[in-house]
Structures are given as structure tokens and as C-alpha cells.
Write a protein that holds these residues in place. Structure first.
Motif, PDB file in Angstrom:
ATOM      1  N   ASP A 141       0.808  -1.217   0.000  1.00 58.28           N
ATOM      2  CA  ASP A 141       0.000   0.000   0.000  1.00 58.28           C
ATOM      3  C   ASP A 141       0.834   1.257   0.000  1.00 58.28           C
ATOM      4  N   ALA A 142       1.888   1.236   0.821  1.00 58.80           N
ATOM      5  CA  ALA A 142       2.672   2.466   0.970  1.00 58.80           C
ATOM      6  C   ALA A 142       4.161   2.159   0.964  1.00 58.80           C
ATOM      7  N   PRO A 143       4.699   1.786  -0.199  1.00 64.64           N
ATOM      8  CA  PRO A 143       6.133   1.514  -0.255  1.00 64.64           C
ATOM      9  C   PRO A 143       6.923   2.782   0.038  1.00 64.64           C
ATOM     10  N   ARG A 144       8.014   2.641   0.776  1.00 71.18           N
ATOM     11  CA  ARG A 144       8.820   3.797   1.142  1.00 71.18           C
ATOM     12  C   ARG A 144      10.098   3.894   0.319  1.00 71.18           C
ATOM     13  N   HIS A 145      10.448   2.806  -0.355  1.00 76.06           N
ATOM     14  CA  HIS A 145      11.685   2.823  -1.128  1.00 76.06           C
ATOM     15  C   HIS A 145      11.345   2.923  -2.616  1.00 76.06           C
ATOM     16  N   PRO A 146      12.029   3.798  -3.345  1.00 82.69           N
ATOM     17  CA  PRO A 146      11.718   3.976  -4.768  1.00 82.69           C
ATOM     18  C   PRO A 146      11.847   2.683  -5.567  1.00 82.69           C
ATOM     19  N   TYR A 147      12.731   1.772  -5.139  1.00 84.09           N
ATOM     20  CA  TYR A 147      12.865   0.511  -5.877  1.00 84.09           C
ATOM     21  C   TYR A 147      11.604  -0.328  -5.724  1.00 84.09           C
ATOM     22  N   THR A 148      11.090  -0.381  -4.500  1.00 81.85           N
ATOM     23  CA  THR A 148       9.845  -1.125  -4.274  1.00 81.85           C
ATOM     24  C   THR A 148       8.719  -0.519  -5.109  1.00 81.85           C
ATOM     25  N   ARG A 149       8.659   0.785  -5.091  1.00 83.60           N
ATOM     26  CA  ARG A 149       7.644   1.489  -5.885  1.00 83.60           C
ATOM     27  C   ARG A 149       7.793   1.139  -7.362  1.00 83.60           C
ATOM     28  N   GLY A 150       9.043   1.116  -7.836  1.00 85.28           N
ATOM     29  CA  GLY A 150       9.316   0.773  -9.230  1.00 85.28           C
ATOM     30  C   GLY A 150       8.835  -0.628  -9.563  1.00 85.28           C
ATOM     31  N   LEU A 151       9.105  -1.563  -8.638  1.00 83.25           N
ATOM     32  CA  LEU A 151       8.668  -2.951  -8.856  1.00 83.25           C
ATOM     33  C   LEU A 151       7.149  -3.028  -8.969  1.00 83.25           C
ATOM     34  N   MET A 152       6.453  -2.295  -8.078  1.00 79.25           N
ATOM     35  CA  MET A 152       4.982  -2.317  -8.077  1.00 79.25           C
ATOM     36  C   MET A 152       4.439  -1.812  -9.409  1.00 79.25           C
ATOM     37  N   ASP A 153       5.112  -0.802  -9.940  1.00 79.45           N
ATOM     38  CA  ASP A 153       4.617  -0.209 -11.184  1.00 79.45           C
ATOM     39  C   ASP A 153       4.832  -1.128 -12.383  1.00 79.45           C
ATOM     40  N   CYS A 154       5.687  -2.151 -12.187  1.00 78.78           N
ATOM     41  CA  CYS A 154       5.974  -3.066 -13.296  1.00 78.78           C
ATOM     42  C   CYS A 154       4.882  -4.109 -13.475  1.00 78.78           C
ATOM     43  N   ILE A 155       4.032  -4.295 -12.441  1.00 80.55           N
ATOM     44  CA  ILE A 155       3.006  -5.327 -12.575  1.00 80.55           C
ATOM     45  C   ILE A 155       1.618  -4.697 -12.564  1.00 80.55           C
ATOM     46  N   PRO A 156       0.719  -5.259 -13.367  1.00 78.53           N
ATOM     47  CA  PRO A 156      -0.644  -4.733 -13.359  1.00 78.53           C
ATOM     48  C   PRO A 156      -1.357  -5.161 -12.076  1.00 78.53           C
ATOM     49  N   GLN A 157      -2.125  -4.270 -11.486  1.00 79.08           N
ATOM     50  CA  GLN A 157      -2.842  -4.633 -10.269  1.00 79.08           C
ATOM     51  C   GLN A 157      -4.336  -4.577 -10.518  1.00 79.08           C
ATOM     52  N   PRO A 158      -5.003  -5.704 -10.286  1.00 80.81           N
ATOM     53  CA  PRO A 158      -6.443  -5.765 -10.556  1.00 80.81           C
ATOM     54  C   PRO A 158      -7.180  -4.662  -9.810  1.00 80.81           C
ATOM     55  N   GLY A 159      -8.009  -3.930 -10.516  1.00 79.79           N
ATOM     56  CA  GLY A 159      -8.805  -2.889  -9.878  1.00 79.79           C
ATOM     57  C   GLY A 159      -8.098  -1.562  -9.742  1.00 79.79           C
ATOM     58  N   ARG A 160      -6.756  -1.567  -9.923  1.00 78.17           N
ATOM     59  CA  ARG A 160      -6.022  -0.311  -9.762  1.00 78.17           C
ATOM     60  C   ARG A 160      -5.438   0.175 -11.075  1.00 78.17           C
ATOM     61  N   THR A 161      -4.920  -0.797 -11.850  1.00 83.09           N
ATOM     62  CA  THR A 161      -4.306  -0.413 -13.106  1.00 83.09           C
ATOM     63  C   THR A 161      -5.385  -0.367 -14.184  1.00 83.09           C
ATOM     64  N   PRO A 162      -5.685   0.835 -14.716  1.00 87.09           N
ATOM     65  CA  PRO A 162      -6.725   0.931 -15.744  1.00 87.09           C
ATOM     66  C   PRO A 162      -6.302   0.174 -17.001  1.00 87.09           C
ATOM     67  N   PRO A 163      -7.281  -0.450 -17.705  1.00 86.50           N
ATOM     68  CA  PRO A 163      -6.951  -1.164 -18.951  1.00 86.50           C
ATOM     69  C   PRO A 163      -6.266  -0.209 -19.928  1.00 86.50           C
ATOM     70  N   GLY A 164      -5.293  -0.745 -20.662  1.00 87.88           N
ATOM     71  CA  GLY A 164      -4.619   0.073 -21.654  1.00 87.88           C
ATOM     72  C   GLY A 164      -3.450   0.867 -21.118  1.00 87.88           C
ATOM     73  N   THR A 165      -3.250   0.830 -19.815  1.00 84.76           N
ATOM     74  CA  THR A 165      -2.134   1.567 -19.232  1.00 84.76           C
ATOM     75  C   THR A 165      -0.816   0.907 -19.627  1.00 84.76           C
TER      76      THR A 165
END
Lengths: 305, 332
Positions: free
Chosen positions: B248-272
Motif C-alpha cells: 500500500d505504501a512503499p517507502r523505497h523507490p525501488y519497491t515502488r518501481g517494482l509495483m509499477d511493473c506489474i498490473p494490479q487488478p482494480g487499480r491499473t486501468p486497462p490500456g495503461t
């Protein structure tokens, strides 16, 4: 496993038949036996008499068929020089050669397997290099020279072992060491190579992760998967030993198959040569069969192949 | 709730060095972790971040050339750093077990399944052949292998990859371990089988009240089964905390980067367009100063070249970054 064994057995029989034909033919094409037996200066009539006496004037196929049928019933013919049947001559010498070869193989395996495993475990250390040094020494030294060294040191200087004859098991120790020593290096190198490969395998790491003692990991998990080529080669080496080492048998005055063969060849005693060829060829066929079955027992994947 | 008595594994400042022709490779640099009974800890990171070496180091199974150091490495209160090899062998396979990545190669090809299963049980003196066999059959059934009794006489090559991994799991559980280390247990399997194996591990972890340490590069796996997460980058743990908080609240930019690499159901809009992390992992040969991620970090600043202290909050969320706490929060 049974089906595998049956298939191998059939194959072995076919090989044995082919080998017997080749052995028979080779002796016929090596020169005119009738001329050789009668002597270089014999009259043509004498040569022809000998030719028909030994049945050498009949077609090859007939000769071979007759020889094969008689051999199957255990009759290998009579020696031209000894007043004995070939079968008896061979049976007489066989125990000596069998004891020598058996001991030789045991000594070779007792040396090469532990050395190979130890060299693989500590590869590229002084232990590995020492084992390699021993291997090179074994390969570089002619067996008659090594045998003479043994006789000189253990037989004459220390007086521990008899230097010739076949009276007791002690007589076989030095010849067997000399014979086994010669097979050790290549078996050791094969064991080492197999173990180096297997020790890097994932399932060895699994075995360590299970908390197994080192000797269980080494023998049960590693060696079993590493010895297939060693088994195959050792059976060939054992065949070499069983077919008799002329050199070792001569040096130790040990009356075995090798010595008999050498005698028979130099005297053109062709029934004896033929008989020995057949027996030795059968040994090889049998040993190959045994090593195939042994490997199938060791590695289940072979059974289905 | 879990207290100090439930700590099964406690490692502080673990280092693994591997000599290479180019110099000393610092593959694991100061990793500290704790695993508690009944809890699943996921170690996540990309290839080469030292997560597998960390798990091998914990088991004492590093290759001979690798050197391990640690301030503390204790298992159920027992100091493993000073334990003799015989004690480690007694613990391995009994109270701490491990599952490896490739089930095709980590079973011995020339021994039967039954032999490999019962061997652990018998070696650790858990009972006789009969009880070992019963245990093996029961566990094979539990991991979902039909006709378990008939499988005991089979060899690994007669089973499919998925079945083999189930056998490997059963094998690890033969003695009822307190700690189960699983190094990428589903990576070598078909995607269709992965989920089943993962669910099985999660169930077994709950049933047997084990501490499960699962090493993976797959955040999808982490999201499914982790209680706690340790994110590794370049040999360091850069962020650790409960799975919910880290996601929910990653504090390290690397963790944040990893999260952005995977689609998350309900959060990542289609086509993103999914995110990527630009740049390459730095070489771990030789000494390293400051944050290892700064070369790829969108928030890098001069302070990143200094040694970065670990910061944390009261809930056990810890991270290794100089950014202010709310810097990575998304604009809603």
C-alpha cells in the motif's frame, strides 16, 4: 528389468556367434595351416596328407559348422603338441588366470574408486594433484618393470611374498597388484570425472539439505550416478585380465591362459588358439552383458531405453 | 500475536562474499531478517540480487568458495554460527528444510521416490521403516498425489514436473520442520501449475505452523501469500514490512518501481503502459558507497552517495532511503 535383460541376452548370443565366425576365419586367412604344420620343406604329397587329415580340404563353411557344433557340446578338439584335449588344457589354466584377474580387478577398484572420489572432492588441490601423479606414474610405468620392482622389493629384499608359482594365494598377490595397478589410472580418472560432474548436481545439494552424513551423500547419492562409465570400462579391463596377461604370467611363472595362448600361437597349435579365442570372446560377451545389467540396476532410466 | 518466543530464524548483518577474477563480489551485504512461527516471509527481488544466496547461506549450503559472515544467525534461539557441522546436519532436513527451484534436477534420478522420502525420516531417527513409509504415503496424499502408495516405487523421471515439485515439498516436510525455506519453488513450472503449488505451500504452512521463507522474483506470488515482505536489491534488503503496508505504501523507490511493473487488478486501468525501471543493476564487485539504487532512482540526490541508514516505524516497517516518508505517496 526382465525384458531389458532378455533383450540384452539375445544380443549377446548374436554377438557371440559373430565373434566365433570371425575368430575361425582370421585363423584360416593368416596362412595355409597345412603347409605350416607340415613344415616349409615338406613334400607336396605330405602337405596334402595333412590337409585331408585335419579336414582342411573341405569348404570353409563346412569346417566352421562342424567346429561350431562340436564346440557347443564342449569338444574344442585336440592340441597338436600336448597329448590333451583343448578343453582340458584351457580348464587347467583357467583357475590361475581367473584368480589373478579377479584379484587384479578388486585391487584396481579398491585403489581407483576411493582415489577418484577423493580427487573429485578436493579437486584442484594438492590431494587431487597427488592422485593424478599416482595415475600418471601407473600409466607411464611398463607392467613388466613394475612387476620386477615388486619382486625385487617385496620378494627378494623383504622376503614377504613368494616370487613365482601358484601354490598358495600369497603367490597371486604380487602378480595381481602388478595387473591391477595398470588398470587403476584410467579407472581413477573416469571416477574423478564422473564425480566432479555429479557433485555439482542439484540433487547433491538436496541431499545435503536433508542433513545426510557426508559418506551417504558421497556413496549413495553421488557415486551411484557417477560410476556408469567406470562399470563399462572395468568390465573391459576385466576381460583383458581374463584373456591373460602374457607379460605378468611370464614374469611370475604363472601358468595361465595368456601363457598358453602365447605358446600355442608360436607353435601354430591352431586348435588351441581357436579354443582360447572362442573362450576369451565369450568372456567379453558375458562381461558386457553383466556390465549392461549392472548399469541398468544402478540407473533406472537405462532399463527403459 | 507473535512474540519474541515465536522467532524461528533471526539473522543480523549477513554477508556473503565470492572471490572472482575481477575482485571480491559482495553478493549479500548486511541482510537482517527474522522469520516467525506461523508466518510467511517473502524475499523478493530481481535475478542476481542475492536472494537465493541468502537462503543458501541460512541453511549453511553455500558453495565452498563463498564466504559467509554474520553478526547473528540463530535458529530457535540456537547459535548456528558457532554450531559444529554435525549439529547443522542434525538440524537440516529435520527442523529446517529447504525446497529448491528446479524439481527436474533436484531429485536423485537413480533412487525411488519412496527411498528419497523415507531417507530423511530414518536418518533423523524419527521411526522405523514402516512408520517412515506410512508418513511418506500420508504426505504424498496431503500434497495432492493420487495413488500415493504406488508412487513410492517410481523414479523421478516417471513423474511430471508438477508432481515432482509436490514430491519435493513432501520430502521437505517428512520430519515436520519449524522452518521451511523455498527458493523460487514455482519458477520452473508451467504457469497453470504454479498457483496450485503456491496454494499448497500456504495451506501446509498454516497447518503445520511453520515459518515459511519464500524466495521469489514474482510480486504476484508475494501478494498472494506473504505476511511479511523483504525487498532485496543488489545484495541489500532495501525495504521490509508487513505485506499489506509494503504494497500500500512503499517507502523505497525501488519497491515502488517494482509495483509499477506489474498490473494490479482494480487499480491499473486497462490500456495503461506498465512501468519499467531504467538502467542496470550495479556491479557488486569491490566496495560500494551509499545507496546501490541511486543510479536508477528518479529521486536520487547528493545525500544518496553517503551511507544510508535504515529507518523504520513502530509497526516494523523498515526501509533504507533518505527520502521523506510521504515522498512516494501517489497523488490521488
Amino acid at each position: 528389468m526382465l525384458r531389458f535383460a532378455a533383450r540384452r541376452l539375445l544380443l549377446a548370443l548374436a554377438v557371440a556367434l559373430a565373434v566365433s565366425a570371425i575368430a575361425f576365419l582370421l585363423l584360416r586367412v593368416s596362412g595355409d595351416l597345412a603347409t605350416t604344420l607340415a613344415g616349409e620343406e615338406a613334400a607336396p604329397a605330405e602337405i596334402e596328407r595333412i590337409r585331408s587329415l585335419y579336414g582342411l580340404d573341405r569348404p570353409l563353411v563346412v569346417q566352421y559348422g562342424e567346429w561350431l557344433l562340436r564346440s557347443l557340446s564342449g569338444d574344442l578338439g585336440r592340441s597338436l603338441f600336448y597329448p590333451e584335449s583343448v578343453a582340458n588344457l584351457i580348464l587347467d589354466r583357467l583357475p590361475n588366470t581367473a584368480i589373478l584377474a579377479g584379484l587384479g580387478l578388486v585391487i584396481a577398484l579398491l585403489l581407483s574408486l576411493p582415489l577418484g572420489v577423493v580427487a573429485a572432492m578436493w579437486r584442484n588441490t594438492w590431494i587431487d594433484r597427488t592422485a593424478l601423479g599416482i595415475a600418471v606414474l601407473g600409466q607411464a610405468m611398463p607392467s613388466f618393470w613394475f612387476a620386477l620392482l615388486l619382486i625385487f622389493f617385496f620378494g627378494l629384499t623383504l622376503g614377504w611374498l613368494p616370487v613365482s608359482g601358484t601354490e598358495s594365494l600369497a603367490n597371486f598377490v604380487m602378480p595381481a597388484v602388478a595387473l591391477g595397478w595398470f588398470s587403476t589410472p584410467v579407472l581413477m580418472r573416469l571416477t574423478r570425472a564422473g564425480m566432479v560432474e555429479v557433485l555439482g548436481a542439484d540433487y547433491i545439494r538436496t541431499a545435503h539439505a536433508k542433513g545426510l552424513p557426508v559418506h551417504v551423500v558421497l556413496v549413495k547419492h553421488a557415486l551411484r550416478n557417477a560410476v556408469a562409465p567406470v562399470v563399462a570400462l572395468a568390465s573391459v579391463q576385466f576381460g583383458n585380465m581374463l584373456s591373460g596377461s602374457v607379460v605378468i604370467e611370464t614374469v611370475f611363472a604363472l601358468q595361465g591362459i595368456g601363457y598358453l595362448a602365447w605358446e600355442a600361437i608360436s607353435r601354430k597349435d591352431f586348435p588351441v588358439v581357436q579354443g582360447i579365442l572362442l573362450v576369451v570372446a565369450l568372456f567379453y560377451v558375458l562381461l558386457t552383458l553383466v556390465s549392461d545389467l549392472l548399469n541398468a540396476w544402478l540407473d533406472p532410466r537405462i532399463r527403459e531405453g | 500475536m507473535s512474540g519474541a518466543g515465536d522467532i524461528v530464524l533471526d539473522v543480523q548483518n549477513l554477508e556473503v562474499d565470492i572471490p572472482t577474477p575481477g575482485g571480491m563480489l559482495h553478493a549479500v551485504r548486511g541482510v537482517s531478517l527474522t522469520a516467525r512461527r506461523g508466518e510467511t516471509l517473502c524475499i523478493v527481488g530481481e535475478s542476481g540480487c542475492g536472494k537465493s544466496l541468502t537462503s543458501l547461506a541460512l541453511m549453511g549450503l553455500l558453495p565452498a568458495i563463498a564466504a559467509r559472515r554474520a553478526e547473528r544467525l540463530s535458529f530457535a534461539g540456537e547459535d548456528l554460527l558457532r554450531a559444529p557441522a554435525s549439529r547443522l546436519r542434525a538440524l537440516r532436513g529435520d527442523r529446517m528444510a529447504m525446497i529448491f527451484q528446479d524439481p527436474m534436477t533436484c531429485l536423485n534420478p537413480s533412487l525411488t521416490i519412496g527411498d528419497q522420502l523415507t531417507e530423511t525420516f530414518l536418518r533423523h531417527g524419527k521411526g522405523n521403516r514402516r512408520s517412515a513409509r506410512d508418513r511418506a504415503v500420508a504426505l504424498l496424499e496431503r500434497v495432492g498425489i493420487a495413488g500415493a502408495a504406488g508412487r513410492l516405487g517410481q523414479y523421478p523421471h516417471q513423474l511430471s514436473g508438477g508432481l515432482r515439485q509436490r514430491v519435493v515439498i513432501a520430502m521437505a516436510l517428512m520430519c515436520g520442520p519449524d522452518l521451511l525455506l523455498a527458493d523460487e519453488p514455482t519458477t520452473a513450472l508451467d504457469a497453470t501449475i504454479q498457483l496450485g503449488i503456491l496454494q499448497l505451500l500456504a495451506e501446509l504452512q498454516r497447518e503445520m505452523r511453520m515459518a515459511l521463507v519464500l524466495v521469489t522474483h514474482d510480486l504476484g506470488i508475494v501478494a498472494r501469500i506473504a505476511d511479511r515482505v523483504a525487498v532485496m536489491y543488489a545484495g541489500e534488503v532495501v525495504e521490509e514490512g508487513s505485506a499489506a503496508v509494503v504494497f500500500d505504501a512503499p517507502r523505497h523507490p525501488y519497491t515502488r518501481g517494482l509495483m509499477d511493473c506489474i498490473p494490479q487488478p482494480g487499480r491499473t486501468p486497462p490500456g495503461t503502459r506498465l512501468g519499467t525501471i531504467p538502467g542496470l543493476v550495479p556491479s557488486l564487485v569491490g566496495d560500494m558507497q551509499g545507496c546501490a539504487f541511486r543510479g536508477r532512482c528518479p529521486h536520487a540526490m547528493p545525500a544518496c552517495t553517503e551511507p544510508v541508514a535504515v529507518r523504520g516505524d513502530a509497526e516494523g516497517h523498515a526501509w533504507r532511503c533518505v527520502l521523506p516518508e510521504n515522498a512516494l505517496e501517489r497523488a490521488a
